[in-house]
Design a protein around this motif. Structure first.
Motif, PDB file in Angstrom:
ATOM      1  N   GLY A   1      -0.392  29.029  68.387  1.00  0.00           N
ATOM      2  CA  GLY A   1       0.560  28.642  69.432  1.00  0.00           C
ATOM      3  C   GLY A   1       0.375  27.208  69.907  1.00  0.00           C
ATOM      4  N   GLN A   2      -0.395  26.409  69.156  1.00  0.00           N
ATOM      5  CA  GLN A   2      -0.700  25.038  69.584  1.00  0.00           C
ATOM      6  C   GLN A   2       0.032  24.025  68.715  1.00  0.00           C
ATOM      7  OE1 GLN A   2      -2.236  24.818  72.432  1.00  0.00           O
ATOM      8  NE2 GLN A   2      -2.402  27.047  72.383  1.00  0.00           N
ATOM      9  N   THR A   3      -0.008  22.776  69.133  1.00  0.00           N
ATOM     10  CA  THR A   3       0.719  21.736  68.405  1.00  0.00           C
ATOM     11  C   THR A   3      -0.149  20.495  68.193  1.00  0.00           C
ATOM     12  OG1 THR A   3       1.571  20.897  70.508  1.00  0.00           O
ATOM     13  CG2 THR A   3       3.015  22.376  69.288  1.00  0.00           C
ATOM     14  N   ILE A   4       0.168  19.781  67.113  1.00  0.00           N
ATOM     15  CA  ILE A   4      -0.366  18.427  66.946  1.00  0.00           C
ATOM     16  C   ILE A   4       0.581  17.540  67.742  1.00  0.00           C
ATOM     17  CG2 ILE A   4       0.892  18.200  64.721  1.00  0.00           C
ATOM     18  CD1 ILE A   4      -1.228  16.203  63.799  1.00  0.00           C
ATOM     19  N   SER A   5       0.043  16.678  68.596  1.00  0.00           N
ATOM     20  CA  SER A   5       0.900  15.861  69.460  1.00  0.00           C
ATOM     21  C   SER A   5       1.788  14.942  68.626  1.00  0.00           C
ATOM     22  CB  SER A   5       0.052  15.000  70.392  1.00  0.00           C
ATOM     23  OG  SER A   5      -0.766  15.790  71.216  1.00  0.00           O
TER      24      SER A   5
ATOM     25  N   TYR B   1      -6.364  15.329  64.717  1.00  0.00           N
ATOM     26  CA  TYR B   1      -5.733  14.032  64.406  1.00  0.00           C
ATOM     27  C   TYR B   1      -6.082  12.956  65.451  1.00  0.00           C
ATOM     28  CZ  TYR B   1      -2.126  10.480  63.674  1.00  0.00           C
ATOM     29  OH  TYR B   1      -1.474   9.296  63.474  1.00  0.00           O
ATOM     30  N   GLN B   2      -5.935  13.292  66.721  1.00  0.00           N
ATOM     31  CA  GLN B   2      -6.236  12.319  67.772  1.00  0.00           C
ATOM     32  C   GLN B   2      -7.706  11.883  67.697  1.00  0.00           C
ATOM     33  OE1 GLN B   2      -4.435  11.047  71.150  1.00  0.00           O
ATOM     34  NE2 GLN B   2      -6.062   9.727  70.369  1.00  0.00           N
ATOM     35  N   ALA B   3      -8.588  12.831  67.410  1.00  0.00           N
ATOM     36  CA  ALA B   3     -10.018  12.512  67.291  1.00  0.00           C
ATOM     37  C   ALA B   3     -10.234  11.527  66.137  1.00  0.00           C
ATOM     38  CB  ALA B   3     -10.830  13.782  67.069  1.00  0.00           C
TER      39      ALA B   3
ATOM     40  N   ILE C   1     -13.650  18.736  72.326  1.00  0.00           N
ATOM     41  CA  ILE C   1     -13.811  20.162  72.665  1.00  0.00           C
ATOM     42  C   ILE C   1     -12.506  20.906  72.423  1.00  0.00           C
ATOM     43  CG2 ILE C   1     -14.588  21.812  74.424  1.00  0.00           C
ATOM     44  CD1 ILE C   1     -15.424  19.593  76.172  1.00  0.00           C
ATOM     45  N   GLU C   2     -12.617  22.109  71.872  1.00  0.00           N
ATOM     46  CA  GLU C   2     -11.449  22.964  71.651  1.00  0.00           C
ATOM     47  C   GLU C   2     -11.799  24.391  72.078  1.00  0.00           C
ATOM     48  OE1 GLU C   2      -8.084  22.649  70.607  1.00  0.00           O
ATOM     49  OE2 GLU C   2      -8.245  24.776  71.106  1.00  0.00           O
ATOM     50  N   ARG C   3     -10.850  25.069  72.763  1.00  0.00           N
ATOM     51  CA  ARG C   3     -11.118  26.429  73.251  1.00  0.00           C
ATOM     52  C   ARG C   3     -10.733  27.503  72.242  1.00  0.00           C
ATOM     53  NH1 ARG C   3      -6.568  29.033  75.527  1.00  0.00           N
ATOM     54  NH2 ARG C   3      -7.777  30.239  77.000  1.00  0.00           N
ATOM     55  N   HIS C   4      -9.979  27.144  71.190  1.00  0.00           N
ATOM     56  CA  HIS C   4      -9.606  28.099  70.146  1.00  0.00           C
ATOM     57  C   HIS C   4     -10.587  27.973  68.994  1.00  0.00           C
ATOM     58  CE1 HIS C   4      -5.827  30.129  71.017  1.00  0.00           C
ATOM     59  NE2 HIS C   4      -5.469  29.057  71.691  1.00  0.00           N
TER      60      HIS C   4
ATOM     61  N   LYS D   1     -10.662  29.137  65.978  1.00  0.00           N
ATOM     62  CA  LYS D   1     -10.115  28.836  64.642  1.00  0.00           C
ATOM     63  C   LYS D   1      -9.741  27.368  64.507  1.00  0.00           C
ATOM     64  CE  LYS D   1      -8.392  33.333  63.335  1.00  0.00           C
ATOM     65  NZ  LYS D   1      -7.357  34.213  63.877  1.00  0.00           N
ATOM     66  N   LEU D   2      -9.154  26.817  65.563  1.00  0.00           N
ATOM     67  CA  LEU D   2      -8.760  25.405  65.508  1.00  0.00           C
ATOM     68  C   LEU D   2     -10.001  24.515  65.464  1.00  0.00           C
ATOM     69  CD1 LEU D   2      -5.763  25.348  68.032  1.00  0.00           C
ATOM     70  CD2 LEU D   2      -5.667  25.474  65.541  1.00  0.00           C
ATOM     71  N   TYR D   3     -10.975  24.874  66.276  1.00  0.00           N
ATOM     72  CA  TYR D   3     -12.253  24.121  66.298  1.00  0.00           C
ATOM     73  C   TYR D   3     -12.853  24.075  64.900  1.00  0.00           C
ATOM     74  CZ  TYR D   3     -17.374  24.516  66.355  1.00  0.00           C
ATOM     75  OH  TYR D   3     -18.708  24.426  66.037  1.00  0.00           O
TER      76      TYR D   3
ATOM     77  N   TYR E   1     -17.011  23.885  70.585  1.00  0.00           N
ATOM     78  CA  TYR E   1     -16.145  25.029  70.874  1.00  0.00           C
ATOM     79  C   TYR E   1     -16.453  25.434  72.305  1.00  0.00           C
ATOM     80  CZ  TYR E   1     -14.909  30.031  70.820  1.00  0.00           C
ATOM     81  OH  TYR E   1     -14.413  31.267  71.109  1.00  0.00           O
ATOM     82  N   GLY E   2     -15.487  25.276  73.201  1.00  0.00           N
ATOM     83  CA  GLY E   2     -15.768  25.621  74.586  1.00  0.00           C
ATOM     84  C   GLY E   2     -14.592  25.311  75.487  1.00  0.00           C
ATOM     85  N   ASP E   3     -14.843  25.484  76.788  1.00  0.00           N
ATOM     86  CA  ASP E   3     -13.807  25.244  77.791  1.00  0.00           C
ATOM     87  C   ASP E   3     -13.903  23.809  78.283  1.00  0.00           C
ATOM     88  OD1 ASP E   3     -12.139  25.091  79.950  1.00  0.00           O
ATOM     89  OD2 ASP E   3     -12.931  26.870  80.960  1.00  0.00           O
ATOM     90  N   GLY E   4     -12.880  23.032  77.964  1.00  0.00           N
ATOM     91  CA  GLY E   4     -12.864  21.619  78.329  1.00  0.00           C
ATOM     92  C   GLY E   4     -12.926  21.341  79.821  1.00  0.00           C
TER      93      GLY E   4
ATOM     94  N   PRO F   1      -0.157  23.837  77.836  1.00  0.00           N
ATOM     95  CA  PRO F   1      -1.030  23.848  79.023  1.00  0.00           C
ATOM     96  C   PRO F   1      -2.524  23.822  78.692  1.00  0.00           C
ATOM     97  CG  PRO F   1      -0.074  26.024  78.660  1.00  0.00           C
ATOM     98  CD  PRO F   1       0.571  25.100  77.665  1.00  0.00           C
ATOM     99  N   MET F   2      -3.289  23.201  79.568  1.00  0.00           N
ATOM    100  CA  MET F   2      -4.744  23.292  79.523  1.00  0.00           C
ATOM    101  C   MET F   2      -5.108  24.607  80.195  1.00  0.00           C
ATOM    102  SD  MET F   2      -7.452  20.580  81.064  1.00  0.00           S
ATOM    103  CE  MET F   2      -9.224  20.777  80.899  1.00  0.00           C
ATOM    104  N   LEU F   3      -5.836  25.472  79.494  1.00  0.00           N
ATOM    105  CA  LEU F   3      -6.135  26.812  79.979  1.00  0.00           C
ATOM    106  C   LEU F   3      -7.642  27.011  80.090  1.00  0.00           C
ATOM    107  CD1 LEU F   3      -3.571  28.724  77.708  1.00  0.00           C
ATOM    108  CD2 LEU F   3      -3.302  28.171  80.145  1.00  0.00           C
TER     109      LEU F   3
HETATM  110  N1  SAH Z   1      -5.309  16.391  70.324  1.00  0.00           N
HETATM  111  C1  SAH Z   1      -4.626  17.407  69.540  1.00  0.00           C
HETATM  112  C2  SAH Z   1      -3.421  17.977  70.286  1.00  0.00           C
HETATM  113  C3  SAH Z   1      -3.707  19.368  70.588  1.00  0.00           C
HETATM  114  S1  SAH Z   1      -2.610  20.266  71.645  1.00  0.00           S
HETATM  115  C4  SAH Z   1      -4.251  16.894  68.169  1.00  0.00           C
HETATM  116  O1  SAH Z   1      -4.434  15.711  67.903  1.00  0.00           O
HETATM  117  O2  SAH Z   1      -3.799  17.683  67.335  1.00  0.00           O
HETATM  118  C5  SAH Z   1      -3.746  20.706  72.919  1.00  0.00           C
HETATM  119  C6  SAH Z   1      -4.990  21.466  72.513  1.00  0.00           C
HETATM  120  O3  SAH Z   1      -5.740  21.684  73.707  1.00  0.00           O
HETATM  121  C7  SAH Z   1      -4.738  22.861  71.926  1.00  0.00           C
HETATM  122  O4  SAH Z   1      -5.373  22.958  70.679  1.00  0.00           O
HETATM  123  C8  SAH Z   1      -5.366  23.804  72.952  1.00  0.00           C
HETATM  124  O5  SAH Z   1      -5.946  24.953  72.373  1.00  0.00           O
HETATM  125  C9  SAH Z   1      -6.418  22.914  73.610  1.00  0.00           C
HETATM  126  N2  SAH Z   1      -6.862  23.310  74.950  1.00  0.00           N
HETATM  127  C10 SAH Z   1      -6.121  23.786  75.992  1.00  0.00           C
HETATM  128  N3  SAH Z   1      -6.916  24.021  77.062  1.00  0.00           N
HETATM  129  C11 SAH Z   1      -8.187  23.690  76.692  1.00  0.00           C
HETATM  130  C12 SAH Z   1      -9.452  23.724  77.340  1.00  0.00           C
HETATM  131  N4  SAH Z   1      -9.605  24.158  78.603  1.00  0.00           N
HETATM  132  N5  SAH Z   1     -10.534  23.312  76.651  1.00  0.00           N
HETATM  133  C13 SAH Z   1     -10.429  22.878  75.369  1.00  0.00           C
HETATM  134  N6  SAH Z   1      -9.269  22.827  74.701  1.00  0.00           N
HETATM  135  C14 SAH Z   1      -8.156  23.223  75.344  1.00  0.00           C
END
Ligand code: SAH
Length: 220
Positions: free
Chosen positions: A65-69, A98-100, A113-116, A118-120, A139-142, A213-215
């Motif tokens: 459910g996430q996107t590359i910006s 990509y942004q990294a 940091i990524e909260r998912h 699989k994405l991490y 892998y954690g809560d940002g 959203p940031m969750l």
């Molecule tokens: N920078 C990414 C854009 C990702 S979209 C790129 O270049 O592709 C935003 C990402 O933020 C999603 O992958 C989502 O899972 C993550 N995200 C949302 N809330 C977060 C949190 N609290 N901690 C870490 N990652 C979070």
């Protein structure tokens, strides 16, 4: 195991050149940022079936459910960060990675940091396969940031921030910038906070953007 197709040919390079021209016409002026967008193969971050979309100025689904910006958004946020080589940069929301990779291209030492889960995992494997150095994946809560690695010169949040991220603001160096899309509505205001003193920040506001959203918490 992942299988990445890391073929970057003349056609991709041509498409990147066009994308850079488009970003210039939309107001991106920082030459290093434009060069980074021109050099980092964005199609590596897409599933093979969708690589033809990689050089459109659009956000795209990356799973979970996430996107590359959108490239414009990546360029815009990166430009606001004013990255200097060797700076320690914390990115919240690794997503595709990509942004990294763009920040690493500019010479930053990136902590992302990524909260998912699989994405991490996928972003970590991809950047490794691409030989992008100086990016450490977490892998954690940002919202918590990375206190063990603080302070950071710059902090970038790539998801819509619902409230002032106090822990992250603590982890910013004095004089450092925190760039984030702020707000809970349909669109968010791009903000740049400058840390003046331990409890003093200056706030600048820029254009409107639409982020996922940031969750709170982690997702397995
Ligand atoms: N920078 C990414 C854009 C990702 S979209 C790129 O270049 O592709 C935003 C990402 O933020 C999603 O992958 C989502 O899972 C993550 N995200 C949302 N809330 C977060 C949190 N609290 N901690 C870490 N990652 C979070």
């Amino acid at each position: 195991m992942y299988r990445f197709n890391l073929d970057d040919n003349y056609r991709h390079k041509g498409l990147r050149k066009k994308l850079v021209e488009l970003l210039k016409s939309k107001g991106i002026t920082n030459e290093s940022v434009l060069e980074a967008i021109g050099q980092v193969p964005r199609h590596f971050f897409f599933e093979t079936a969708f690589t033809e979309h990689a050089y459109e100025d659009k956000a795209f689904q990356i799973g979970e459910g996430q996107t590359i910006s959108q490239p414009f958004t990546v360029a815009y946020q990166t430009q606001l960060l004013e990255i200097a080589r060797r700076e320690k940069v914390l990115e919240v929301g690794t997503g595709s990675g990509y942004q990294a990779a763009v920040l690493a291209y500019l010479g930053a030492r990136v902590f992302t940091i990524e909260r998912h889960k699989k994405l991490y995992e996928r972003a970590r494997a991809l950047l490794e396969a691409m030989h992008v150095h100086h990016v450490r994946h977490f892998y954690g809560d940002g919202f918590e940031g990375l206190p063990a690695y603080a302070p950071f010169d710059k902090i970038l949040i790539t998801a819509a921030v619902p409230e002032f991220p106090a822990r992250l603001m603590e982890q910013l160096k004095i004089g450092g910038y925190l760039v984030m899309p702020f707000g809970t509505g349909d669109v968010q205001k791009m903000q740049r906070l400058t840390k003046i003193d331990d409890n003093k920040f200056e706030k600048e506001e820029f254009d409107d953007f639409k982020f996922v959203p940031m969750l709170k918490g982690k997702v397995y």
